[in-house]
Each structure stands twice: as structure tokens, then as C-alpha cells.
Design a protein around this motif. Structure first.
Motif, PDB file in Angstrom:
ATOM      1  N   ASP A   1       0.760  -1.536   0.356  1.00 37.53           N
ATOM      2  CA  ASP A   1       0.172   0.533   0.097  1.00 37.53           C
ATOM      3  C   ASP A   1       1.203   1.538  -0.359  1.00 37.53           C
ATOM      4  OD1 ASP A   1      -2.397  -1.054  -0.091  1.00 37.53           O
ATOM      5  OD2 ASP A   1      -2.925  -1.474   2.026  1.00 37.53           O
ATOM      6  N   GLU A   2       2.318   0.963   0.156  1.00 36.88           N
ATOM      7  CA  GLU A   2       2.851   1.929  -0.033  1.00 36.88           C
ATOM      8  C   GLU A   2       3.247   3.392  -1.312  1.00 36.88           C
ATOM      9  OE1 GLU A   2       5.581   1.777   3.924  1.00 36.88           O
ATOM     10  OE2 GLU A   2       6.072   0.435   1.953  1.00 36.88           O
ATOM     11  N   LEU A   3       3.263   4.159  -1.750  1.00 34.31           N
ATOM     12  CA  LEU A   3       4.076   4.570  -2.351  1.00 34.31           C
ATOM     13  C   LEU A   3       5.547   4.397  -2.652  1.00 34.31           C
ATOM     14  CD1 LEU A   3       1.496   7.973  -2.231  1.00 34.31           C
ATOM     15  CD2 LEU A   3       0.877   5.171  -3.697  1.00 34.31           C
ATOM     16  N   PRO A   4       5.914   4.837  -4.071  1.00 31.73           N
ATOM     17  CA  PRO A   4       7.813   4.922  -3.351  1.00 31.73           C
ATOM     18  C   PRO A   4       7.630   5.940  -3.307  1.00 31.73           C
ATOM     19  CG  PRO A   4       6.522   4.828  -6.030  1.00 31.73           C
ATOM     20  CD  PRO A   4       5.453   5.192  -5.312  1.00 31.73           C
ATOM     21  N   GLY A   5       8.690   5.928  -2.349  1.00 33.86           N
ATOM     22  CA  GLY A   5       9.936   6.838  -1.932  1.00 33.86           C
ATOM     23  C   GLY A   5       9.105   7.122   0.282  1.00 33.86           C
ATOM     24  N   GLN A   6       8.044   6.296  -0.166  1.00 32.32           N
ATOM     25  CA  GLN A   6       7.559   6.566   1.238  1.00 32.32           C
ATOM     26  C   GLN A   6       8.434   6.364   2.291  1.00 32.32           C
ATOM     27  OE1 GLN A   6       3.292   5.680   0.724  1.00 32.32           O
ATOM     28  NE2 GLN A   6       2.923   8.004   1.122  1.00 32.32           N
ATOM     29  N   HIS A   7       8.401   4.626   1.791  1.00 30.33           N
ATOM     30  CA  HIS A   7       9.725   3.817   2.783  1.00 30.33           C
ATOM     31  C   HIS A   7      10.987   4.684   3.572  1.00 30.33           C
ATOM     32  CE1 HIS A   7       9.431  -0.155   4.638  1.00 30.33           C
ATOM     33  NE2 HIS A   7      10.198  -0.255   5.089  1.00 30.33           N
ATOM     34  N   LYS A   8      10.403   4.534   4.479  1.00 25.92           N
ATOM     35  CA  LYS A   8      12.109   5.690   4.695  1.00 25.92           C
ATOM     36  C   LYS A   8      12.919   4.531   5.800  1.00 25.92           C
ATOM     37  CE  LYS A   8      10.984   9.253   4.527  1.00 25.92           C
ATOM     38  NZ  LYS A   8      11.025  10.082   2.629  1.00 25.92           N
ATOM     39  N   VAL A   9      12.809   3.202   5.632  1.00 17.11           N
ATOM     40  CA  VAL A   9      14.602   2.129   7.136  1.00 17.11           C
ATOM     41  C   VAL A   9      14.685   0.899   5.630  1.00 17.11           C
ATOM     42  CG1 VAL A   9      14.693   0.260   8.540  1.00 17.11           C
ATOM     43  CG2 VAL A   9      12.963   2.584   8.378  1.00 17.11           C
ATOM     44  N   GLY A  10      15.854   0.745   5.631  1.00 14.74           N
ATOM     45  CA  GLY A  10      16.191   0.069   4.606  1.00 14.74           C
ATOM     46  C   GLY A  10      16.405  -1.787   4.939  1.00 14.74           C
ATOM     47  N   LEU A  11      15.522  -2.520   5.012  1.00 13.31           N
ATOM     48  CA  LEU A  11      16.380  -3.874   5.435  1.00 13.31           C
ATOM     49  C   LEU A  11      17.705  -4.058   5.261  1.00 13.31           C
ATOM     50  CD1 LEU A  11      15.404  -6.811   5.891  1.00 13.31           C
ATOM     51  CD2 LEU A  11      16.030  -7.293   3.600  1.00 13.31           C
ATOM     52  N   ASP A  12      18.782  -3.480   4.456  1.00 16.65           N
ATOM     53  CA  ASP A  12      20.350  -3.700   5.463  1.00 16.65           C
ATOM     54  C   ASP A  12      20.371  -2.678   6.410  1.00 16.65           C
ATOM     55  OD1 ASP A  12      21.406  -4.888   3.341  1.00 16.65           O
ATOM     56  OD2 ASP A  12      21.626  -2.910   2.452  1.00 16.65           O
ATOM     57  N   GLN A  13      19.513  -1.579   6.771  1.00 16.20           N
ATOM     58  CA  GLN A  13      19.318  -0.982   7.935  1.00 16.20           C
ATOM     59  C   GLN A  13      17.934  -2.070   9.000  1.00 16.20           C
ATOM     60  OE1 GLN A  13      17.611   2.218   6.110  1.00 16.20           O
ATOM     61  NE2 GLN A  13      19.636   3.948   6.973  1.00 16.20           N
ATOM     62  N   ALA A  14      17.565  -2.323   9.008  1.00 17.04           N
ATOM     63  CA  ALA A  14      16.795  -3.326  10.152  1.00 17.04           C
ATOM     64  C   ALA A  14      17.795  -4.000  10.654  1.00 17.04           C
ATOM     65  CB  ALA A  14      15.761  -4.137   9.646  1.00 17.04           C
ATOM     66  N   ILE A  15      18.554  -5.176   9.683  1.00 15.89           N
ATOM     67  CA  ILE A  15      19.496  -6.424   9.730  1.00 15.89           C
ATOM     68  C   ILE A  15      20.277  -5.295  10.470  1.00 15.89           C
ATOM     69  CG2 ILE A  15      21.064  -7.733   9.196  1.00 15.89           C
ATOM     70  CD1 ILE A  15      19.308  -8.230   6.643  1.00 15.89           C
ATOM     71  N   ALA A  16      21.002  -4.088  10.664  1.00 15.68           N
ATOM     72  CA  ALA A  16      22.120  -4.017  10.968  1.00 15.68           C
ATOM     73  C   ALA A  16      22.031  -4.012  12.656  1.00 15.68           C
ATOM     74  CB  ALA A  16      22.921  -2.958  11.017  1.00 15.68           C
ATOM     75  N   ALA A  17      20.219  -3.099  12.716  1.00 10.04           N
ATOM     76  CA  ALA A  17      19.984  -2.701  14.230  1.00 10.04           C
ATOM     77  C   ALA A  17      19.431  -4.579  15.057  1.00 10.04           C
ATOM     78  CB  ALA A  17      18.074  -2.057  14.077  1.00 10.04           C
ATOM     79  N   MET A  18      19.147  -5.155  14.102  1.00  7.67           N
ATOM     80  CA  MET A  18      18.827  -6.896  14.895  1.00  7.67           C
ATOM     81  C   MET A  18      20.204  -6.741  15.600  1.00  7.67           C
ATOM     82  SD  MET A  18      17.659  -9.749  13.353  1.00  7.67           S
ATOM     83  CE  MET A  18      19.319 -10.624  12.821  1.00  7.67           C
ATOM     84  N   MET A  19      21.186  -6.831  15.093  1.00  9.03           N
ATOM     85  CA  MET A  19      22.829  -7.523  14.921  1.00  9.03           C
ATOM     86  C   MET A  19      22.819  -6.157  16.688  1.00  9.03           C
ATOM     87  SD  MET A  19      25.143  -9.528  14.315  1.00  9.03           S
ATOM     88  CE  MET A  19      26.445  -9.678  14.926  1.00  9.03           C
ATOM     89  N   ALA A  20      23.399  -4.830  16.839  1.00 11.50           N
ATOM     90  CA  ALA A  20      23.251  -4.261  18.027  1.00 11.50           C
ATOM     91  C   ALA A  20      22.894  -4.796  19.186  1.00 11.50           C
ATOM     92  CB  ALA A  20      23.502  -3.109  16.712  1.00 11.50           C
ATOM     93  N   THR A  21      21.240  -4.927  18.745  1.00 15.65           N
ATOM     94  CA  THR A  21      20.212  -4.754  19.608  1.00 15.65           C
ATOM     95  C   THR A  21      20.528  -6.612  20.080  1.00 15.65           C
ATOM     96  OG1 THR A  21      18.684  -4.009  18.737  1.00 15.65           O
ATOM     97  CG2 THR A  21      17.856  -5.436  20.120  1.00 15.65           C
ATOM     98  N   GLY A  22      20.787  -7.298  19.349  1.00 17.33           N
ATOM     99  CA  GLY A  22      21.411  -8.990  20.086  1.00 17.33           C
ATOM    100  C   GLY A  22      22.511  -8.961  20.501  1.00 17.33           C
ATOM    101  N   GLN A  23      23.800  -7.984  20.398  1.00 22.32           N
ATOM    102  CA  GLN A  23      24.709  -8.121  20.900  1.00 22.32           C
ATOM    103  C   GLN A  23      24.890  -7.319  22.383  1.00 22.32           C
ATOM    104  OE1 GLN A  23      27.225  -5.933  18.013  1.00 22.32           O
ATOM    105  NE2 GLN A  23      27.915  -8.000  17.017  1.00 22.32           N
ATOM    106  N   ASP A  24      23.768  -6.367  22.584  1.00 20.04           N
ATOM    107  CA  ASP A  24      23.701  -5.780  23.847  1.00 20.04           C
ATOM    108  C   ASP A  24      22.241  -6.713  24.509  1.00 20.04           C
ATOM    109  OD1 ASP A  24      24.994  -3.444  22.429  1.00 20.04           O
ATOM    110  OD2 ASP A  24      23.138  -2.176  22.554  1.00 20.04           O
TER     111      ASP A  24
END
Ligand code: SF4
Length: 457
Positions: free
Chosen positions: A414-437
Motif C-alpha cells: 500500500d506504500e507509495l514509492p519513496g514513502q518507506h524510510k528504513v532499508g532492510l540493511d538498516q533493520a538487520i544492522a539494528a537487530m545485530m546491535a540489539t542482539g549484542q547488547d
């Protein structure tokens, strides 16, 4: 960033539940050990008179509840995860102290559950889930005849200390991140599933027909697990006494007031079914782990039965799901013992969202956004299995997260192009950092969260 050299069949593996890191990995280690030991010189083997398995970290903390001892014993007794019958594992569970022969070629050593030691939870090995297997001679004080240190690094993967993995071929379209993958797709003009298939052939050397047959087997075993779970009632093994619910949920889905409730309750029933089979120690497919083995099979069943998608589309969706699993494994982790439940259930939900988006004909941007949205809303999720069993919260969590995957797909489409602000790489990086903490109490040790607040099981 290094290139991904994983195979689809590294993620999707057939084997017994309930935990890829605690059953499939240790069983593989036991199987590797016995195969290796049988190749030792006859004069060494003739001295063999004892065997000990030491389990460390989370394998020690929750290994009893997960059946790690019987899994490693099954491997040592010559059973590989892909072919071991659930009945044999049930036998080992029913009679843990019965002596069984470990075949060394010229002679056998009798082993049972007493040969497995649940050792230190806190340790200094590089990997949380470490196990050491030792073959000893008549004098236990002397150096072992043979010893191997294994790490069960999640998803049923093992690493052997001092033994580098066999080299694989270079991928035809190398990438290490989602951004690089999108660049390769744009430059090659290939579809996502085709690129993953081309890389699979290049990395493994397998022919396309062989890979397609393997994928079909994976989908078939997933569907068999759903059907098996829907056909039985009763109580799951273990001290909790948890009732199976899949059959009941499916039955009640027929009488729902609103049509949208029906698809949700069916998704839940299918996810419960495969997850309950996993909890029973029966054959499932890691997707990407045992604990998350209900999500992709449930999505595949709903794609088949409610969305009327072809087997070809579902297979292509499975390849898109693999792309997401690869990125998570390569850049973070898919192991609850390393990253908490976000790494297992969160990644499986992201894979299922990508599978649905790709199979229904959406391009890579919607597929990425669906996966990212699903993963983002699992960030921080801890692993706290009650009494160490992959039951509470794991089974319901599969149902919740396949519904989340469907929701993520709806949001992304349902999103329009350009509306999505978070990339999959960023979510994966956040998951890694959260897991380490994350405190180790919340990483498959059953020392925190629900495992503590629900103590009486
Ligand atoms: S809580 Fe999540 S990560 Fe932990 S065992 Fe259950 S499914 Fe796996």
C-alpha cells in the motif's frame, strides 16, 4: 562487505525438532564425530574405551528441555538429521539410560545419556553453544585418543575448531547487502528468484533441476508437517503439559463471523501445526531455524489454499525468502542464542513477508519493504523459552509472526514509492546491535523473561 556464499539448503534443512541449534546442530556434530573417529588407525581405535560429550553455554542451560543429549547421542549412534526417524528419537527419550552400541568398526562402545555432561553455562569459548566430544583410552588421566570442539552456530550449522569449511564456488552475482543485491538485479535485469537460483548453481555446483527438486522436497516436507500437526490432538512432550491446539483452531476457523478472521485463524492453525510438530521432536524444515519452523510453511499453505498461487510461484517466493535469510545470517545472526528471538522468529517473519510479496508478483522494492517491516517490528524480541522447551512462547509466536508477515506485506503493497524510510540493511544492522547488547539471560538460556515469571512448569 564480503559476498554471500550461502546455499538455500543451508537455511532450509530437514531434520528433527525442536531446536536447530540444540538438536540438528548437535546431532550433526555427533554424526561428524563418529564418521571421523571411524577413520582413525586401527591401533588407536582398539584402545578406545570411553566417550564423553561436554555441552556448554545455552546447550547446557536448556539442552535438557530441547533434547540435546538424545540428539548428540543419535548422531554418535550413526543417525544423520535428514534421515533419522522420529521413532528412534522417541525411543532415546523414553529410555535414556539404555546402553546402545556406538559402532567403531572393529568394536563398539556402549553409550547412554550418562555420556553427556551438561557443563558450564558461562565460559570463554568463542561461541555460546559449544560442545566438546572426547574419545578416551583405558586411562582417563591420559590425553584423549581423539577430541573435537564444535560450535552449534544456529540454524543447524556447525563449525569445527581447526577445520575450515570446504571452499565453495564464487556467486555469479555477488552481493553482501540488500543495496548490493538491488544493484545486481538492476544491472543484470534478472528477477530476484532467478538471481538467487543462478548464485545457488555457481556456489554449490548443483544443476538447476537438482536445486528445483530440492526446493520441492523442502516445500513438501513443510506441508507434511502442517498436515501432521493438524491431524493430532493431545499433549506435547515435556513437563509443561501443553496441549496441541492446531486442529482445534482450524476447526473453529470455519465458523468465524467475518471472512478476514478466517484467513487469520487459518494462518495461525497452520503455524501452530508445524510448530507443534517441531515441539514434538518430529521432522520439520528449519526456516530458518526449528523454533521458527511454523511461519514459512503456514504462509506457503495459505498461498496454496487461499490465494491459489501456483507451485512455481511458491517456489520462486521461497527463493526470495532465502535472499532475506541470507542477508540476516551473513550480516547478523539467525540464532536465538546469539541474537534473541528477533533473530529466529523475526527473520522468519521477514522471509515469509518477502516470499508472499515476490510470489504475488511484486518487484524487489516492495519485497524488501515487506521484509523490512516484518523484521523491524520484532526488534528487541528476547528468547525466554519456559522450562527450556520450544513451546511457550515459541508456538504462539510462530502464529503471531506469520500474521505479522501478512500485515507487513499489506503495508508494503500500500506504500507509495519513496514513502518507506528504513532499508532492510538498516533493520538487520539494528537487530545485530540489539542482539549484542542483549543480556545472555534472554538468549536461549531460559534464565530470564517468561522462563522466570512462569516457573512452575
Ligand atoms: S523464544 Fe524464540 S528464539 Fe527462543 S527458543 Fe523460542 S522460538 Fe526460538
Amino acid at each position: 562487505m564480503s559476498d554471500i556464499q550461502l546455499s538455500v539448503f543451508d537455511l532450509f534443512k530437514i531434520g528433527p525438532g525442536p531446536s536447530s541449534s540444540h538438536t540438528i546442530g548437535p546431532m550433526k556434530a555427533g554424526y561428524d564425530f563418529i564418521k571421523t573417529v571411524r577413520m582413525l588407525p586401527v591401533e588407536t581405535l582398539s584402545k578406545a574405551s570411553g566417550l564423553m560429550v561436554h555441552l556448554f553455554g545455552s546447550l547446557s542451560a536448556t539442552g535438557k528441555g530441547h533434547g540435546t543429549d538424545r540428539a548428540v547421542l543419535a548422531g554418535l549412534l550413526g543417525h544423520a538429521p535428514e534421515s533419522c526417524l522420529p521413532e528412534f528419537l522417541d525411543e532415546l527419550a523414553a529410555e535414556p539410560l539404555a546402553q546402545r552400541p556406538m559402532d567403531l568398526g572393529a568394536h563398539s562402545l556402549m553409550i547412554n545419556a550418562n555420556n553427556v555432561v551438561f557443563d558450564a553455562i558461562e565460559h570463554n569459548f568463542p561461541f555460546n553453544n559449544t560442545m566438546i566430544i572426547r574419545l578416551t583410552g583405558p586411562d582417563a588421566k591420559e590425553a584423549p585418543l581423539f577430541e573435537r570442539e564444535y560450535a552449534s552456530v544456529g540454524g543447524g550449522f556447525i563449525q569445527i575448531k581447526g577445520k575450515p569449511e570446504k571452499p565453495r564456488g564464487a556467486p555469479a552475482y555477488p552481493y553482501g547487502t540488500m543495496e548490493e543485491l538491488k544493484k545486481q538485479l538492476a544491472e543484470s535485469d534478472l528477477s530476484l528468484h532467478r538471481l538467487i537460483l543462478e548464485n545457488e548453481m555457481a556456489v554449490t555446483g548443483a544443476a538447476e533441476t537438482e536445486i528445483v527438486a530440492g526446493l520441492d522436497t523442502i516445500l513438501q516436507v513443510m506441508d507434511t508437517a502442517v498436515s501432521a500437526g493438524l491431524s493430532v490432538e493431545g499433549v506435547l512432550p515435556g513437563s509443561i503439559g501443553l496441549a496441541r491446539k492446531a486442529k482445534q483452531i482450524l476447526k473453529r476457523s470455519q465458523g468465524r463471523r467475518y471472512p478476514q478472521e478466517t484467513i487469520i485463524s487459518q494462518l495461525c492453525a497452520f503455524a501452530f501445526a508445524a510448530s507443534e510438530e517441531n515441539a514434538a521432536g518430529h521432522i520439520i524444515v528449519t526456516a530458518p531455524t526449528c523454533g521458527s519452523a511454523g511461519i514459512i510453511p503456514a504462509m506457503a499453505r495459505i498461498m496454496r489454499t487461499r490465494l491459489a498461487l501456483s507451485e512455481q510461484s511458491i517456489r520462486e517466493g521461497l527463493l526470495a525468502a532465502a535472499a532475506v535469510g541470507f542477508l540476516a545470517k551473513h550480516n547478523a545472526t539467525i540464532a536465538g542464542a546469539e541474537g534473541g528471538c528477533q533473530a529466529e522468529i523475526g527473520v522468519a517473519s521477514a522471509m515469509a513477508a518477502a516470499m508472499l510479496a515476490h510470489a504475488t508478483g511484486y518487484g524487489v522494492h516492495v519485497t524488501e519493504n515487506a521484509a523490512e517491516t516484518a523484521l523491524e517490528h520484532h526488534l528487541g524480541m528476547t528468547c525466554d523459552p519456559v522450562a527450556g522447551y520450544v513451546q511457550i512462547p515459541c508456538i504462539e509466536r510462530n502464529a503471531m509472526s506469520v500474521v505479522k508477515a501478512f500485515t507487513a506485506f499489506v503495508i508494503a503493497t500500500d506504500e507509495l514509492p519513496g514513502q518507506h524510510k528504513v532499508g532492510l540493511d538498516q533493520a538487520i544492522a539494528a537487530m545485530m546491535a540489539t542482539g549484542q547488547d542483549m543480556n545472555c539471560k534472554y538468549k536461549e538460556t531460559a534464565l530470564g523473561g517468561l522462563a522466570v515469571s512462569v516457573p512452575n512448569c
